[in-house]
Design an enzyme around this catalytic site. Sequence first.
Site, PDB file in Angstrom:
ATOM      1  N   LYS A 173       0.853  -1.181   0.000  1.00  0.00           N
ATOM      2  CA  LYS A 173       0.000   0.000   0.000  1.00  0.00           C
ATOM      3  C   LYS A 173       0.889   1.231   0.000  1.00  0.00           C
ATOM      4  O   LYS A 173       1.653   1.468   0.945  1.00  0.00           O
ATOM      5  CB  LYS A 173      -0.890  -0.005   1.226  1.00  0.00           C
ATOM      6  CG  LYS A 173      -1.754   1.222   1.287  1.00  0.00           C
ATOM      7  CD  LYS A 173      -2.829   1.072   2.292  1.00  0.00           C
ATOM      8  CE  LYS A 173      -3.666   2.331   2.317  1.00  0.00           C
ATOM      9  NZ  LYS A 173      -4.764   2.211   3.253  1.00  0.00           N
TER      10      LYS A 173
ATOM     11  N   ARG B 168     -10.703   9.882   1.176  1.00  0.00           N
ATOM     12  CA  ARG B 168     -10.598  10.576   2.468  1.00  0.00           C
ATOM     13  C   ARG B 168     -11.719  11.588   2.625  1.00  0.00           C
ATOM     14  O   ARG B 168     -12.174  11.835   3.733  1.00  0.00           O
ATOM     15  CB  ARG B 168      -9.209  11.203   2.620  1.00  0.00           C
ATOM     16  CG  ARG B 168      -8.137  10.125   2.747  1.00  0.00           C
ATOM     17  CD  ARG B 168      -6.751  10.691   2.979  1.00  0.00           C
ATOM     18  NE  ARG B 168      -5.758   9.619   2.866  1.00  0.00           N
ATOM     19  CZ  ARG B 168      -4.459   9.807   2.745  1.00  0.00           C
ATOM     20  NH1 ARG B 168      -3.977  11.038   2.746  1.00  0.00           N
ATOM     21  NH2 ARG B 168      -3.641   8.781   2.632  1.00  0.00           N
TER      22      ARG B 168
ATOM     23  N   LYS C 256       1.191  10.121   5.678  1.00  0.00           N
ATOM     24  CA  LYS C 256       1.238   8.702   6.042  1.00  0.00           C
ATOM     25  C   LYS C 256       2.550   8.057   5.601  1.00  0.00           C
ATOM     26  O   LYS C 256       2.668   6.836   5.521  1.00  0.00           O
ATOM     27  CB  LYS C 256       0.029   7.974   5.445  1.00  0.00           C
ATOM     28  CG  LYS C 256      -1.313   8.498   5.952  1.00  0.00           C
ATOM     29  CD  LYS C 256      -2.470   7.557   5.607  1.00  0.00           C
ATOM     30  CE  LYS C 256      -3.794   8.092   6.181  1.00  0.00           C
ATOM     31  NZ  LYS C 256      -4.940   7.157   5.956  1.00  0.00           N
TER      32      LYS C 256
ATOM     33  N   LYS D 165      -2.041  -1.451  -4.042  1.00  0.00           N
ATOM     34  CA  LYS D 165      -2.887  -0.259  -3.938  1.00  0.00           C
ATOM     35  C   LYS D 165      -2.031   0.991  -3.966  1.00  0.00           C
ATOM     36  O   LYS D 165      -1.055   1.050  -3.211  1.00  0.00           O
ATOM     37  CB  LYS D 165      -3.648  -0.353  -2.615  1.00  0.00           C
ATOM     38  CG  LYS D 165      -4.591   0.761  -2.283  1.00  0.00           C
ATOM     39  CD  LYS D 165      -5.192   0.465  -0.926  1.00  0.00           C
ATOM     40  CE  LYS D 165      -6.217   1.478  -0.525  1.00  0.00           C
ATOM     41  NZ  LYS D 165      -6.812   1.133   0.770  1.00  0.00           N
TER      42      LYS D 165
ATOM     43  N   SER E 149      -9.938   5.507  -5.267  1.00  0.00           N
ATOM     44  CA  SER E 149     -10.875   6.606  -5.472  1.00  0.00           C
ATOM     45  C   SER E 149     -10.384   7.659  -6.465  1.00  0.00           C
ATOM     46  O   SER E 149     -11.160   8.158  -7.281  1.00  0.00           O
ATOM     47  CB  SER E 149     -11.192   7.262  -4.129  1.00  0.00           C
ATOM     48  OG  SER E 149      -9.999   7.706  -3.505  1.00  0.00           O
TER      49      SER E 149
ATOM     50  N   TYR F 287     -14.692   0.859  -7.708  1.00  0.00           N
ATOM     51  CA  TYR F 287     -15.975   1.539  -7.531  1.00  0.00           C
ATOM     52  C   TYR F 287     -16.819   1.448  -8.800  1.00  0.00           C
ATOM     53  O   TYR F 287     -17.983   1.777  -8.786  1.00  0.00           O
ATOM     54  CB  TYR F 287     -15.744   3.019  -7.166  1.00  0.00           C
ATOM     55  CG  TYR F 287     -14.925   3.160  -5.905  1.00  0.00           C
ATOM     56  CD1 TYR F 287     -15.516   3.020  -4.651  1.00  0.00           C
ATOM     57  CD2 TYR F 287     -13.539   3.381  -5.960  1.00  0.00           C
ATOM     58  CE1 TYR F 287     -14.757   3.111  -3.499  1.00  0.00           C
ATOM     59  CE2 TYR F 287     -12.776   3.473  -4.805  1.00  0.00           C
ATOM     60  CZ  TYR F 287     -13.391   3.333  -3.577  1.00  0.00           C
ATOM     61  OH  TYR F 287     -12.633   3.417  -2.433  1.00  0.00           O
TER      62      TYR F 287
HETATM   63  C1  PBG Z   1      -6.731   3.535   4.860  1.00  0.00           C
HETATM   64  C2  PBG Z   1      -7.432   3.407   3.555  1.00  0.00           C
HETATM   65  C3  PBG Z   1      -7.162   4.152   2.410  1.00  0.00           C
HETATM   66  C4  PBG Z   1      -8.039   3.760   1.431  1.00  0.00           C
HETATM   67  C5  PBG Z   1      -8.821   2.738   1.969  1.00  0.00           C
HETATM   68  N1  PBG Z   1      -8.454   2.544   3.288  1.00  0.00           N
HETATM   69  C6  PBG Z   1      -6.065   5.091   2.101  1.00  0.00           C
HETATM   70  C7  PBG Z   1      -5.669   6.136   3.003  1.00  0.00           C
HETATM   71  O1  PBG Z   1      -6.482   6.940   3.461  1.00  0.00           O
HETATM   72  O2  PBG Z   1      -4.464   6.212   3.261  1.00  0.00           O
HETATM   73  C8  PBG Z   1      -8.107   4.363   0.074  1.00  0.00           C
HETATM   74  C9  PBG Z   1      -9.057   3.783  -0.889  1.00  0.00           C
HETATM   75  C10 PBG Z   1      -9.344   4.658  -2.051  1.00  0.00           C
HETATM   76  O3  PBG Z   1      -8.719   5.707  -2.249  1.00  0.00           O
HETATM   77  O4  PBG Z   1     -10.231   4.285  -2.815  1.00  0.00           O
HETATM   78  N2  PBG Z   1      -6.977   2.561   5.784  1.00  0.00           N
END
Ligand code: PBG
Length: 333
Positions: free
Chosen positions: A200, A210, A223, A254, A280, A319
């Site tokens: 990730k 977010r 992060k 991811k 996303s 999605y």
């Molecule tokens: C964190 C989390 C994230 C996503 C899902 N769970 C990333 C983050 O905020 O660091 C992102 C998924 C997306 O962008 O579709 N637990």
Amino acid sequence: MNFPPFPIHRPRRLRARGAIRGLIQENNLMISDLIWPIFVTEGSQPESIDSMDGVYCLPINQAVEAASRAIDWGLRAIAIFPRVTPELKTSGCEEAWNPNNLVNRTTRAIRKAVSDQIEIMLDVALDPYNADGHDGLFRNGEVINDATLECLEKQALSHAESGASILGPSEMMDGRIGRIRAVLESNGYPDVIIFSYSAKYNSAFYGPFREAIGTEQLLRGSKASYQLDASNSDEALRMVQRDIMEGADAVIIKPGLPYLDLCQRVSREVQIPTFAYQVSGEYAMIKAASKRGWINGEQAVMESLLAFKRAGCRGILTYFAPFVAQWMQGIEN
Ligand code: PBG
């Protein structure tokens, strides 16, 4: 590879008609390859997400309906993410393992309605519940690893108890997979599957997510101290290897398209079921451009999903899953 010269070899013979192109296709996208991430809210009405046109945070009863529709369409798995009300977010993240939290209630409601006809995946990470917006406990300006593990154990167990069949640890703490696997084993959940977000990356493409779960405003700092650096690929391979040793059944890369090289490396070199998360920001880009008529949305989506299959992914979290399902059935959106 040796081929005779032109005109004995005319590769266009195999591209001449739809039927022959279909016959020689190396990769196919099937609806059962997709995992549909859905957002849920405590509210009683669907809530839109500005940066994710066509995606809504659903009240629990509508999430149940979405799961039933998903089954009718042939989708085999959903992943549920909560938009937690701000009052429930604390720096101790206690809501994460509340047996009656939003995702646990949603999971129980879906299980009651459709039993085990669909896989339900829940994230193991503290960010939706954290007043500091981070995936782990935030103390004195740092995300602390070992104390977070104790939270993750409790969260994972509460999700298994609510009926989640797949857990997706996504917080990138060290040691999490082993600890979660052990807690599942010793509490009577040996068959709960772990899809580890082993690779990730610290990515700008998570922005719309977010916004959806309300962490964007809260997040202090970045992060980068736990998510992977975009410069690295060998490091991701090491994380995959480590997670397998600790008890992961499958791994997730991811974001998706910007990390297609990792999809290919992991599926080829490690040979564990490998999934990609078309996140996303990837969704938002395709939606935004297609809405303006700059690209053909349906073609761009199908092309991007096929890229993951070509790279060796077994499946994709996207999605676009409900849109793809409807396109495949010839239903207009
Ligand atoms: C964190 C989390 C994230 C996503 C899902 N769970 C990333 C983050 O905020 O660091 C992102 C998924 C997306 O962008 O579709 N637990």
